[in-house]
Design an enzyme around this catalytic site. Structure first.
Site: not given
Ligand code: NAD
Length: 521
Positions: A278, A312
């Protein structure tokens, strides 16, 4: 004990401290970032500050988990799966029902904690908890509806059907902007399907995750099921990466940026694990000349400014028919001027802060790029001169060739573009890597149906006469293309949390082969 530090009071209203909220929730504070069948008293990692984005001050410090804590937690969660899967699904549903009830009691305070830690306004913080309650209710019903199909066999006296089995320990990685709801979307469904659930929340929102674990434990303790939901808060290199490589985790549901999703897909895919991704959105709205402009205005305002542009599903690109573009833009700017920005816990606030300093810097860099690339800032875009990470939402006049339109900038920047024909608007709309949510405003049946047809929106979600955000849990939620293709929540999304088994039973004493093949001595 949870180490809390007082945050400066905002001028709008005094911010309740995290410790006060936790006390009201009846939570005995624990600062451990690791929970298997119980809290690990002293995980091996550093202390991590949970920051209040409205002040920049620390709310509490949480002790991070390390590799050895991960191993202990996952050993317990994996082991418990063997028992949990044998507990009948409708009974699993009853546990989830009680979790829903616990969340009902906690809604006001847990919602306030979400506001405090993630910076979203109180109504949205509480709305997020409501979403957890809704999905719990959905999962309770689902626990009696994990249906498989039956098929007519081509062989005489043979019966064919499919059945669904649980997968195992499911890993759930969540983003900061929906710090508790996204866990519930996954965990409630995964659990009624017979899986145990390991949660790795965002390091920007550890407190809300700890609070949820406490609330859930109350229910699990009553029934001797402590450990079905476990928690691991650690860095991506020390903990998340281990989760991605862990062959005992057949499914990883990951919510976050497209970049993160690409990494997750590669690592989990390399071991033939499954993913539900997601990821980022870049959502567009088309406004036709015949649209109800009042309605559209309200929807665009909420969709673009709500959650400070950190959903998102936030509206990022607005396609206006040339005949209404000038008037609509003017009225939108007027509406933007009236948005009350401030303390998210003040009930009259409409827009809170961005999550951290990095998010502010990224927004300012993007605005500079927009200007150098020929875009024009029509309104806002300044950082507010106050503690915390507050910005004005921005409206930008853009042209379809601007490269930055293809990126998701996780901040309240709305691009306005003018079009002449619906075909042109749809082409520009679809010309981005992401494919999460989309909308059209029109009263013209042909325009609406064109937008919804196979040559219309290429997104996972397509709306008519409402904005792109605020989905209900009853539908399958998720997006196409770089948004990852995952589906969560309602409809038949539950199937991703189970494995399908096709069964054939021969109740005769003959052995006919399919396709009429004869194989006899
Ligand atoms: P992020 O990608 O920085 O982090 C999200 C999660 O992934 C965190 O728990 C982080 O620790 C983990 N993560 C990051 N890099 C990783 C890696 N290399 N390996 C494993 N885990 C890793 O995102 P954010 O800043 O927390 O959230 C914002 C983003 O999330 C935006 O792009 C938003 O659109 C997206 N989002 C999508 C949805 C959806 O349903 N499509 C919902 C909410 C947020």
């Amino acid at each position: 004990m949870l180490e809390t530090t007082p945050s400066p009071q905002s001028e709008a209203s005094p911010q309740p401290q995290a410790a006060e909220i936790l006390a009201r929730l009846g939570i005995e504070p624990v600062n451990s970032g690791a929970h298997g069948v119980d809290w690990i008293a002293q995980p091996g990692g550093e202390l991590l500050d949970s920051i209040n984005p409205a002040t920049g001050a620390s709310l509490a410090a949480v002790r991070l988990a390390m590799e050895e804590d991960y191993d202990e937690v996952t050993y317990q969660t994996a082991k418990l799966f063997e028992k949990w899967r044998m507990f009948p699904a409708p009974k699993r549903g009853l546990i989830v029902r009680e979790i829903g009830d616990e969340l009902r009691k906690a809604k006001e305070d847990l919602g306030a904690l979400v506001s405090l830690e993630a910076g979203k306004i109180l109504a949205e913080g509480r709305g997020e908890v409501q979403e957890m309650i809704d999905i719990a209710d959905f999962a309770v019903g689902l626990s009696r509806q994990l249906y498989g199909l039956t098929m007519h066999s081509e062989r005489p006296a043979h019966r064919m059907y499919e059945q669904w089995h649980p997968l195992g320990m499911v890993g759930v990685i969540t983003a900061f902007n929906f710090p508790v709801a996204v866990w519930a979307w996954n965990a409630m469904i995964a659990a009624v399907c017979g899986n145990t659930v390991l949660w790795k929340p965002s390091l920007k929102t550890p407190l809300t995750a700890i609070a949820v674990q406490h609330l859930v434990n109350r229910v699990l303790d009553r029934h001797g099921w402590r450990g079905v939901f476990s928690l691991i808060i650690g860095t991506d290199s020390q903990v998340s990466q281990r989760l991605l490589e862990d062959r005992r985790i057949p499914l990883v549901s990951a919510t976050g940026s497209c970049q993160m999703g690409q990494h997750v897909a590669q690592w989990v895919g390399a071991r033939f694990g499954r993913t539900i991704l997601e990821l980022g959105g870049n959502n567009g709205v088309i406004i036709m000349p015949d649209a109800d402009l009042e309605l559209a205005l309200r929807a665009v305002l909420f969709g673009a400014v709500g959650t400070a542009g950190q959903r998102c599903t936030t509206i990022r690109r607005l396609f206006l028919h040339r005949s209404i573009a000038e008037t609509f833009t003017k009225r939108l700017i007027e509406a933007y001027r009236q948005v009350r920005i401030g303390d998210p816990l003040n009930p009259s606030t409409l827009m809170g802060p961005l999550i951290d300093e990095r998010a502010v810097t990224r927004m300012m860099q993007a605005l500079a790029l927009i200007e150098s690339g020929g875009g024009e800032i029509l309104y806002g875009g300044k950082r507010l001169d106050r503690p915390g990470y507050f910005v004005e939402p921005a409206i930008v006049r853009a042209h379809p060739q601007m490269k930055i339109l293809r990126e998701e900038i996780f901040a309240p920047i709305l691009y306005v573009l003018e079009f002449d024909t619906l075909d042109e608007a749809i082409e520009w709309h679809n010309n981005v890597p992401q494919g999460l949510s989309s909308a059209i405003f029109t009263r013209d049946l042909i325009a609406a149906e064109t937008f919804l047809s196979h040559r219309g929106s290429d997104c996972g979600i397509a709306n008519v006469n409402l904005g792109t955000s605020g989905a209900e849990i009853g539908g399958a939620f998720g997006g196409e293309k770089d948004t990852g293709g995952g589906r969560e929540a309602g409809s038949d999304s539950w199937k991703a949390y189970m494995r399908r088994q096709t069964v054939t039973i021969n109740w005769s004493s003959e052995l006919p082969l399919a396709q009429g093949i004869r194989f006899e001595l």
